[in-house]
Design a protein around this motif. Structure first.
Motif, PDB file in Angstrom:
ATOM      1  N   LEU A 150       0.831  -1.206   0.000  1.00  0.00           N
ATOM      2  CA  LEU A 150       0.000   0.000   0.000  1.00  0.00           C
ATOM      3  C   LEU A 150       0.868   1.260   0.000  1.00  0.00           C
ATOM      4  O   LEU A 150       0.616   2.206  -0.747  1.00  0.00           O
ATOM      5  CB  LEU A 150      -0.930  -0.007   1.214  1.00  0.00           C
ATOM      6  N   TRP A 151       1.913   1.249   0.822  1.00  0.00           N
ATOM      7  CA  TRP A 151       2.809   2.410   0.892  1.00  0.00           C
ATOM      8  C   TRP A 151       3.682   2.520  -0.357  1.00  0.00           C
ATOM      9  O   TRP A 151       4.067   3.629  -0.765  1.00  0.00           O
ATOM     10  CB  TRP A 151       3.677   2.343   2.146  1.00  0.00           C
ATOM     11  N   ARG A 152       4.008   1.376  -0.971  1.00  0.00           N
ATOM     12  CA  ARG A 152       4.753   1.426  -2.233  1.00  0.00           C
ATOM     13  C   ARG A 152       4.026   2.286  -3.245  1.00  0.00           C
ATOM     14  O   ARG A 152       4.630   3.153  -3.911  1.00  0.00           O
ATOM     15  CB  ARG A 152       4.934   0.019  -2.801  1.00  0.00           C
ATOM     16  N   LEU A 153       2.732   2.084  -3.348  1.00  0.00           N
ATOM     17  CA  LEU A 153       1.937   2.856  -4.291  1.00  0.00           C
ATOM     18  C   LEU A 153       1.773   4.296  -3.820  1.00  0.00           C
ATOM     19  O   LEU A 153       1.881   5.241  -4.603  1.00  0.00           O
ATOM     20  CB  LEU A 153       0.571   2.186  -4.459  1.00  0.00           C
ATOM     21  N   ALA A 154       1.548   4.474  -2.522  1.00  0.00           N
ATOM     22  CA  ALA A 154       1.304   5.817  -1.991  1.00  0.00           C
ATOM     23  C   ALA A 154       2.497   6.740  -2.185  1.00  0.00           C
ATOM     24  O   ALA A 154       2.342   7.957  -2.379  1.00  0.00           O
ATOM     25  CB  ALA A 154       0.940   5.733  -0.504  1.00  0.00           C
ATOM     26  N   LEU A 155       3.728   6.186  -2.161  1.00  0.00           N
ATOM     27  CA  LEU A 155       4.920   7.031  -2.289  1.00  0.00           C
ATOM     28  C   LEU A 155       5.062   7.646  -3.678  1.00  0.00           C
ATOM     29  O   LEU A 155       5.886   8.547  -3.872  1.00  0.00           O
ATOM     30  CB  LEU A 155       6.181   6.238  -1.952  1.00  0.00           C
ATOM     31  N   LEU A 156       4.278   7.198  -4.630  1.00  0.00           N
ATOM     32  CA  LEU A 156       4.275   7.826  -5.946  1.00  0.00           C
ATOM     33  C   LEU A 156       3.559   9.168  -5.915  1.00  0.00           C
ATOM     34  O   LEU A 156       3.641   9.937  -6.877  1.00  0.00           O
ATOM     35  CB  LEU A 156       3.633   6.897  -6.980  1.00  0.00           C
ATOM     36  N   ASP A 157       2.842   9.443  -4.839  1.00  0.00           N
ATOM     37  CA  ASP A 157       2.231  10.750  -4.615  1.00  0.00           C
ATOM     38  C   ASP A 157       3.286  11.635  -3.955  1.00  0.00           C
ATOM     39  O   ASP A 157       3.783  11.337  -2.873  1.00  0.00           O
ATOM     40  CB  ASP A 157       1.004  10.611  -3.718  1.00  0.00           C
ATOM     41  N   GLY A 158       3.651  12.727  -4.598  1.00  0.00           N
ATOM     42  CA  GLY A 158       4.696  13.600  -4.081  1.00  0.00           C
ATOM     43  C   GLY A 158       4.419  14.112  -2.683  1.00  0.00           C
ATOM     44  O   GLY A 158       5.339  14.288  -1.879  1.00  0.00           O
ATOM     45  N   ALA A 159       3.144  14.356  -2.352  1.00  0.00           N
ATOM     46  CA  ALA A 159       2.802  14.870  -1.026  1.00  0.00           C
ATOM     47  C   ALA A 159       3.084  13.825   0.051  1.00  0.00           C
ATOM     48  O   ALA A 159       3.576  14.149   1.141  1.00  0.00           O
ATOM     49  CB  ALA A 159       1.330  15.284  -0.989  1.00  0.00           C
ATOM     50  N   VAL A 160       2.776  12.557  -0.238  1.00  0.00           N
ATOM     51  CA  VAL A 160       3.051  11.484   0.723  1.00  0.00           C
ATOM     52  C   VAL A 160       4.553  11.309   0.897  1.00  0.00           C
ATOM     53  O   VAL A 160       5.064  11.172   2.012  1.00  0.00           O
ATOM     54  CB  VAL A 160       2.400  10.168   0.262  1.00  0.00           C
ATOM     55  N   ALA A 161       5.296  11.328  -0.219  1.00  0.00           N
ATOM     56  CA  ALA A 161       6.750  11.179  -0.153  1.00  0.00           C
ATOM     57  C   ALA A 161       7.383  12.328   0.620  1.00  0.00           C
ATOM     58  O   ALA A 161       8.310  12.118   1.417  1.00  0.00           O
ATOM     59  CB  ALA A 161       7.335  11.095  -1.554  1.00  0.00           C
ATOM     60  N   ALA A 162       6.887  13.544   0.396  1.00  0.00           N
ATOM     61  CA  ALA A 162       7.433  14.701   1.110  1.00  0.00           C
ATOM     62  C   ALA A 162       7.176  14.580   2.610  1.00  0.00           C
ATOM     63  O   ALA A 162       8.026  14.944   3.430  1.00  0.00           O
ATOM     64  CB  ALA A 162       6.813  15.990   0.566  1.00  0.00           C
ATOM     65  N   TRP A 163       6.011  14.060   2.977  1.00  0.00           N
ATOM     66  CA  TRP A 163       5.722  13.863   4.406  1.00  0.00           C
ATOM     67  C   TRP A 163       6.711  12.860   4.988  1.00  0.00           C
ATOM     68  O   TRP A 163       7.244  13.067   6.087  1.00  0.00           O
ATOM     69  CB  TRP A 163       4.288  13.364   4.579  1.00  0.00           C
ATOM     70  N   CYS A 164       6.956  11.782   4.281  1.00  0.00           N
ATOM     71  CA  CYS A 164       7.880  10.762   4.770  1.00  0.00           C
ATOM     72  C   CYS A 164       9.315  11.286   4.860  1.00  0.00           C
ATOM     73  O   CYS A 164      10.119  10.760   5.632  1.00  0.00           O
ATOM     74  CB  CYS A 164       7.838   9.534   3.862  1.00  0.00           C
ATOM     75  N   ALA A 165       9.639  12.302   4.068  1.00  0.00           N
ATOM     76  CA  ALA A 165      10.998  12.843   4.085  1.00  0.00           C
ATOM     77  C   ALA A 165      11.324  13.512   5.409  1.00  0.00           C
ATOM     78  O   ALA A 165      12.493  13.589   5.796  1.00  0.00           O
ATOM     79  CB  ALA A 165      11.182  13.837   2.940  1.00  0.00           C
ATOM     80  N   THR A 166      10.312  13.997   6.108  1.00  0.00           N
ATOM     81  CA  THR A 166      10.563  14.739   7.346  1.00  0.00           C
ATOM     82  C   THR A 166       9.931  14.098   8.580  1.00  0.00           C
ATOM     83  O   THR A 166      10.102  14.607   9.685  1.00  0.00           O
ATOM     84  CB  THR A 166      10.026  16.176   7.222  1.00  0.00           C
ATOM     85  N   ALA A 167       9.227  12.993   8.398  1.00  0.00           N
ATOM     86  CA  ALA A 167       8.538  12.367   9.530  1.00  0.00           C
ATOM     87  C   ALA A 167       9.548  11.760  10.505  1.00  0.00           C
ATOM     88  O   ALA A 167      10.606  11.280  10.091  1.00  0.00           O
ATOM     89  CB  ALA A 167       7.584  11.280   9.023  1.00  0.00           C
ATOM     90  N   PRO A 168       9.256  11.772  11.790  1.00  0.00           N
ATOM     91  CA  PRO A 168      10.151  11.129  12.762  1.00  0.00           C
ATOM     92  C   PRO A 168      10.243   9.634  12.497  1.00  0.00           C
ATOM     93  O   PRO A 168       9.293   9.011  11.997  1.00  0.00           O
ATOM     94  CB  PRO A 168       9.487  11.430  14.108  1.00  0.00           C
ATOM     95  N   SER A 169      11.385   9.045  12.825  1.00  0.00           N
ATOM     96  CA  SER A 169      11.649   7.659  12.458  1.00  0.00           C
ATOM     97  C   SER A 169      10.644   6.688  13.058  1.00  0.00           C
ATOM     98  O   SER A 169      10.291   5.679  12.444  1.00  0.00           O
ATOM     99  CB  SER A 169      13.068   7.267  12.895  1.00  0.00           C
ATOM    100  N   GLN A 170      10.140   6.981  14.264  1.00  0.00           N
ATOM    101  CA  GLN A 170       9.245   6.021  14.917  1.00  0.00           C
ATOM    102  C   GLN A 170       7.890   5.900  14.226  1.00  0.00           C
ATOM    103  O   GLN A 170       7.205   4.881  14.368  1.00  0.00           O
ATOM    104  CB  GLN A 170       9.052   6.377  16.397  1.00  0.00           C
ATOM    105  N   THR A 171       7.494   6.921  13.452  1.00  0.00           N
ATOM    106  CA  THR A 171       6.219   6.844  12.728  1.00  0.00           C
ATOM    107  C   THR A 171       6.411   6.876  11.219  1.00  0.00           C
ATOM    108  O   THR A 171       5.431   6.909  10.481  1.00  0.00           O
ATOM    109  CB  THR A 171       5.283   7.998  13.139  1.00  0.00           C
TER     110      THR A 171
END
Length: 658
Positions: free
Chosen positions: A439-460
């Motif tokens: 599910l996340w593999r597909l979601a990371l193709l959305d730039g907004a989701v990828a940008a969120w993951c770029a700065t999210a804390p490691s535990q989440t």
């Protein structure tokens, strides 16, 4: 009798830079520093001209740092004469947030009073900011904020409105450009606040502006500081009454703009020394300069050439020659590499849309079969309610159906999915996480989701969570986790489509070490499909490195990829893993193709090619390894057969491997 000299330092961001700089720019910046000099019972600083107040009573409030600089033997009357002279140079219209600011002034004053300079962590702040992709992207906007339409007019920081190109560059460079721009706007307003006390004497209006990349030096200390901190320096010695100086200044400033864009302001400096301002005459005397304009050229602090007169052709020629000496072209720029150059640097992505309902149902059955806690059940329900709905709308399975325009997940949704993911990932073994990872593999193709993951804390952060799970499975050689490892590699490959997330993945302070662990282990996996996914990820990483090097070679320091921080030891580790995987791959030409392309990108234009990679390639007999893939039994019974793969293998072996 000596007098103590102090430096007061204020954080114009009021603590926000320390909190937000790392996620917004990828570099930790502890403060946006404004400084003033305190001497003779006065606090003196530069903003809308040279201003002064009683110590600690400026509009900036209480100083965060009070630094003892030393003592001065200069008397107050001499100091006042110096300030009067400096007021002709440090006028309101010349203020620039990055290049000619309060810290430029205090560095000059400290040099005059003590012969020293302000601390490097203050002085180097603009270079630190501009070295980030976001800083480089916002550079044109900052320059526009301090553009003076009329000579002598004081700049007033305007609302930060980037051009469309600058705005897009900022979006690519930072996951939250609006917040960063807001922070920058607040800093600019604070720096040029009209609430500052009036100066004791009105400075004369300037009749010219300062070209942003041109440094202004008024004393030997600041001049030698520039020589120490820059690989190449071009210095122009001028005077206010020099007609030829005014004729050639536009050429000098144009060269400063173009050359610092190409080579970086942290490595190349263009400096103007007015022999009639401050201690500029002392700087000129040190180099026996009596005629203006005179141009000096320095390499690593040593003078290499000088000439006198307003000869624009000679100036351009000598600047080009200095930069050729300082930054000789990479030897690979002279090589003919048609096959390598024809390779696309676009990442290999895994875009197939799975049967989302089946995937969610599979995840639900795995959770239900694990004797879930109430928290895990609630997390499963949360994901099942909104995540597949979003994915179906964003990535319709029917390729003939177009998704709604500008459809992206908002921060609140992504945060809730990530929290639910953490709960489920902590409850299930690695072998049962593959539906969730997909599910996340597909979601990371959305730039907004990828940008969120770029700065999210490691535990989440789902990327961090799944990467660690895959590493554990690879380390223990858990055969039941094969699917999770495979889908995690594909998810990581999709992550490379986002510049912000890629920056996080390849940052030494981010996830580079974990990414490398997973990549090295999976390249040697027994499963061919896993090796194919790992080879794809290796290609994506190497292609990103290659793109950054090409961007730098073209002088585009703000492009995505140009911010890659080169690391020789890491590159050797990456090349070693790729070569070993090529050597072991005896089944799939596709894997050999992707790995050879990754090797080509890793070697071509590498700044450590001669110093670190060539000796390593010789020891590993890289050329022989590649040639072996073309022989019988090298890959399949007859060796590599596809013409395009054979051409690439031959080119890399013969031209990039010693």
């Amino acid at each position: 009798m000596s007098t103590p000299v102090q430096l007061y330092a204020y954080d114009l961001s009021n603590g926000l830079a320390k909190q937000l700089s790392l996620p917004l720019t990828g570099k930790q910046i502890d403060g946006v520093w404004h400084t003033s000099v305190v001497v003779f019972g006065r606090e003196i600083f530069y903003g809308q001209g040279i201003l002064e107040t009683r110590p600690g009573e400026s509009h900036h409030g209480k100083p965060l740092h009070m630094i003892d600089i030393g003592e001065t033997a200069i008397d107050e009357d001499t100091f006042n004469e110096y300030l009067l002279e400096m007021s002709k140079q440090y006028t309101a219209d010349k203020y620039h947030l990055l290049d000619f600011n309060c810290n430029s002034f205090t560095n000059d004053v400290v040099g005059f009073l003590t012969g020293g300079s302000i601390p490097s962590w203050i002085k180097d702040l603009p270079s630190d900011f501009l070295s980030t992709p976001f800083g480089a992207a916002l550079r044109p906007t900052i320059d526009n904020m301090f553009r003076r339409p009329v000579p002598g007019a004081a700049p007033t920081p305007a609302t930060l409105q980037p051009s469309p190109a600058a705005a897009q560059a900022a979006v690519n460079a930072s996951p939250n450009p609006a917040l960063a721009a807001s922070l920058l706007q607040a800093v600019a307003n604070q720096a040029m606040s009209p609430s500052a006390p009036a100066p004791q004497a009105q400075p004369s209006a300037s009749t010219s502006t300062v070209s942003a990349p041109v440094h202004i030096c008024t004393n030997p200390s600041s001049f030698h500081s520039l020589l120490r901190s820059h690989h190449a320096v071009v210095a122009m010695f001028t005077s206010a009454t020099c007609g030829p100086c005014r004729m050639i200044e536009p050429v000098f400033e144009d060269l400063a703009w173009s050359k610092t864009q190409g080579f970086g302001q942290d490595r190349v400096a263009f400096v103007k020394v007015d022999m009639g301002v401050g201690l500029g005459g002392q700087v000129a005397s040190e180099f026996s300069i009596r005629v203006t304009p005179t141009f000096l050229f320095f390499l690593d602090g040593q003078k290499t050439h000088d000439f006198k007169g307003a000869d624009s052709a000679e100036l351009r020629s000598q600047v080009d020659f200095l930069l050729f000496q300082a930054f000789p072209p990479h030897p690979h720029t002279k090589l003919s590499l048609p096959v390598t150059e024809a390779l696309s640097t676009k990442p290999i992505l895994f875009t197939q849309v799975p049967a989302l309902d089946s995937l969610v149902n599979k995840l639900a059955s795995l959770v239900d079969g694990s004797s879930p806690s109430p928290e895990t059940t609630a997390a499963k329900d949360k994901l099942g309610q909104s995540f597949p709905v979003y994915l179906k709308a964003r990535f319709p399975a029917d390729k003939g159906v177009q998704p709604p325009k500008n459809l992206s997940a908002n921060t609140q949704l992504v945060t809730s999915w990530a929290e639910a993911t953490r709960t489920i990932a902590s409850a299930l073994p690695a072998s049962q996480l593959f539906p969730l990872v997909d599910l996340w593999r597909l979601a990371l193709l959305d730039g907004a989701v990828a940008a969120w993951c770029a700065t999210a804390p490691s535990q989440t952060n789902p990327v961090h969570i799944f990467l660690n799970k895959a590493i554990d499975a690879l380390n223990t050689a858990d055969p039941t986790a094969r699917n999770t490892v495979l889908v995690t590699l594909r998810m990581l490959a999709n992550a490379t489509s986002s510049a912000a997330l890629m920056k996080s993945l390849l940052s030494p302070a981010g996830q580079r070490a974990d990414l490398t662990k997973a990549l090295v282990a999976s390249l040697l996996h027994t499963d061919a499909t896993v090796r194919t996914a790992a080879a794809s990820l290796a290609f994506d990483v190497a292609a990103y490195l290659q793109k950054g090097r090409v961007d730098k070679l073209r002088g585009d320091s703000s492009a995505a990829g140009a911010e890659v921080e080169e690391d020789g030891e890491w590159e050797v580790e990456l090349v070693s893993a790729v070569l070993e995987a090529i050597s072991n791959e005896a089944q799939s030409e596709e894997v050999v193709h992707r790995l050879t392309a990754a090797l080509a990108f890793s070697l071509r234009l590498s700044p450590v090619y001669d110093s670190q990679l060539v000796p390593f390639l010789e020891v590993l007999q890289a050329r022989e390894t590649l040639r072996g893939k073309l022989q019988k039994g090298g890959c399949g019974e007859q060796g590599v057969q596809k013409p395009d793969v054979r051409k690439l293998v031959v080119e890399v072996a013969e031209k990039l491997c010693p």
